[in-house]
Design a protein around this motif. Structure first.
Motif, PDB file in Angstrom:
ATOM      1  N   ILE A  16       0.840  -1.200   0.000  1.00  0.00           N
ATOM      2  CA  ILE A  16       0.000   0.000   0.000  1.00  0.00           C
ATOM      3  C   ILE A  16       0.875   1.249   0.000  1.00  0.00           C
ATOM      4  N   LEU A  17       1.891   1.259   0.837  1.00  0.00           N
ATOM      5  CA  LEU A  17       2.773   2.415   0.927  1.00  0.00           C
ATOM      6  C   LEU A  17       3.490   2.680  -0.399  1.00  0.00           C
ATOM      7  N   LEU A  18       4.055   1.639  -0.988  1.00  0.00           N
ATOM      8  CA  LEU A  18       4.780   1.810  -2.250  1.00  0.00           C
ATOM      9  C   LEU A  18       3.853   2.220  -3.386  1.00  0.00           C
ATOM     10  N   THR A  19       2.654   1.668  -3.415  1.00  0.00           N
ATOM     11  CA  THR A  19       1.701   2.024  -4.465  1.00  0.00           C
ATOM     12  C   THR A  19       1.225   3.468  -4.293  1.00  0.00           C
ATOM     13  N   ALA A  20       1.072   3.911  -3.057  1.00  0.00           N
ATOM     14  CA  ALA A  20       0.640   5.285  -2.814  1.00  0.00           C
ATOM     15  C   ALA A  20       1.731   6.293  -3.183  1.00  0.00           C
ATOM     16  N   LEU A  21       2.992   5.923  -2.948  1.00  0.00           N
ATOM     17  CA  LEU A  21       4.094   6.830  -3.269  1.00  0.00           C
ATOM     18  C   LEU A  21       4.307   6.939  -4.773  1.00  0.00           C
ATOM     19  N   ALA A  22       4.315   5.804  -5.435  1.00  0.00           N
ATOM     20  CA  ALA A  22       4.475   5.766  -6.889  1.00  0.00           C
ATOM     21  C   ALA A  22       3.989   4.402  -7.359  1.00  0.00           C
ATOM     22  N   TRP A  23       3.328   4.380  -8.479  1.00  0.00           N
ATOM     23  CA  TRP A  23       2.694   3.151  -8.941  1.00  0.00           C
ATOM     24  C   TRP A  23       3.708   2.041  -9.265  1.00  0.00           C
ATOM     25  N   LEU A  24       4.787   2.371  -9.956  1.00  0.00           N
ATOM     26  CA  LEU A  24       5.754   1.369 -10.404  1.00  0.00           C
ATOM     27  C   LEU A  24       6.415   0.598  -9.256  1.00  0.00           C
ATOM     28  N   PRO A  25       6.862   1.240  -8.179  1.00  0.00           N
ATOM     29  CA  PRO A  25       7.420   0.452  -7.071  1.00  0.00           C
ATOM     30  C   PRO A  25       6.408  -0.517  -6.459  1.00  0.00           C
ATOM     31  N   GLY A  26       5.143  -0.130  -6.442  1.00  0.00           N
ATOM     32  CA  GLY A  26       4.103  -1.033  -5.951  1.00  0.00           C
ATOM     33  C   GLY A  26       3.952  -2.256  -6.822  1.00  0.00           C
ATOM     34  N   ILE A  27       4.029  -2.060  -8.129  1.00  0.00           N
ATOM     35  CA  ILE A  27       3.931  -3.185  -9.067  1.00  0.00           C
ATOM     36  C   ILE A  27       5.141  -4.104  -8.922  1.00  0.00           C
ATOM     37  N   ILE A  28       6.323  -3.525  -8.833  1.00  0.00           N
ATOM     38  CA  ILE A  28       7.544  -4.327  -8.676  1.00  0.00           C
ATOM     39  C   ILE A  28       7.488  -5.129  -7.379  1.00  0.00           C
ATOM     40  N   HIS A  29       7.076  -4.498  -6.308  1.00  0.00           N
ATOM     41  CA  HIS A  29       6.958  -5.200  -5.017  1.00  0.00           C
ATOM     42  C   HIS A  29       5.953  -6.344  -5.101  1.00  0.00           C
ATOM     43  N   ALA A  30       4.824  -6.112  -5.755  1.00  0.00           N
ATOM     44  CA  ALA A  30       3.809  -7.156  -5.884  1.00  0.00           C
ATOM     45  C   ALA A  30       4.357  -8.354  -6.659  1.00  0.00           C
ATOM     46  N   PHE A  31       5.107  -8.109  -7.732  1.00  0.00           N
ATOM     47  CA  PHE A  31       5.678  -9.217  -8.493  1.00  0.00           C
ATOM     48  C   PHE A  31       6.723  -9.968  -7.675  1.00  0.00           C
ATOM     49  N   ILE A  32       7.517  -9.254  -6.882  1.00  0.00           N
ATOM     50  CA  ILE A  32       8.530  -9.923  -6.068  1.00  0.00           C
ATOM     51  C   ILE A  32       7.874 -10.761  -4.966  1.00  0.00           C
ATOM     52  N   VAL A  33       6.898 -10.186  -4.275  1.00  0.00           N
ATOM     53  CA  VAL A  33       6.253 -10.891  -3.161  1.00  0.00           C
ATOM     54  C   VAL A  33       5.441 -12.083  -3.660  1.00  0.00           C
ATOM     55  N   ASN A  34       4.739 -11.917  -4.770  1.00  0.00           N
ATOM     56  CA  ASN A  34       3.893 -12.997  -5.287  1.00  0.00           C
ATOM     57  C   ASN A  34       4.654 -13.976  -6.164  1.00  0.00           C
ATOM     58  N   GLY A  35       5.901 -13.648  -6.461  1.00  0.00           N
ATOM     59  CA  GLY A  35       6.826 -14.399  -7.284  1.00  0.00           C
ATOM     60  C   GLY A  35       6.468 -15.726  -7.658  1.00  0.00           C
TER      61      GLY A  35
END
Length: 50
Positions: free
Chosen positions: A31-50
């Motif tokens: 939530i924090l990364l997506t709120a700050l900027a969309w791309l870091p949120g997407i990257i984090h989601a791909f890493i966590v859901n890997g």
């Protein structure tokens, strides 16, 4: 990783993390990364859901 997870990772990263890991630190970070900027949120989601 299923097609629906990939689509959710791109469109709604916090929802994708929540559905796979529940309410926890990964969800809050997403939530924090997506709120700050969309791309870091997407990257984090791909890493966590890997």
């Amino acid at each position: 990783m299923s097609l629906t997870t990939v689509i959710l990772n791109i469109l709604l990263p916090p929802l994708a993390v929540f559905l796979n890991h529940g309410f926890g630190s990964a969800f809050l970070i997403s939530i924090l990364l997506t709120a700050l900027a969309w791309l870091p949120g997407i990257i984090h989601a791909f890493i966590v859901n890997g």
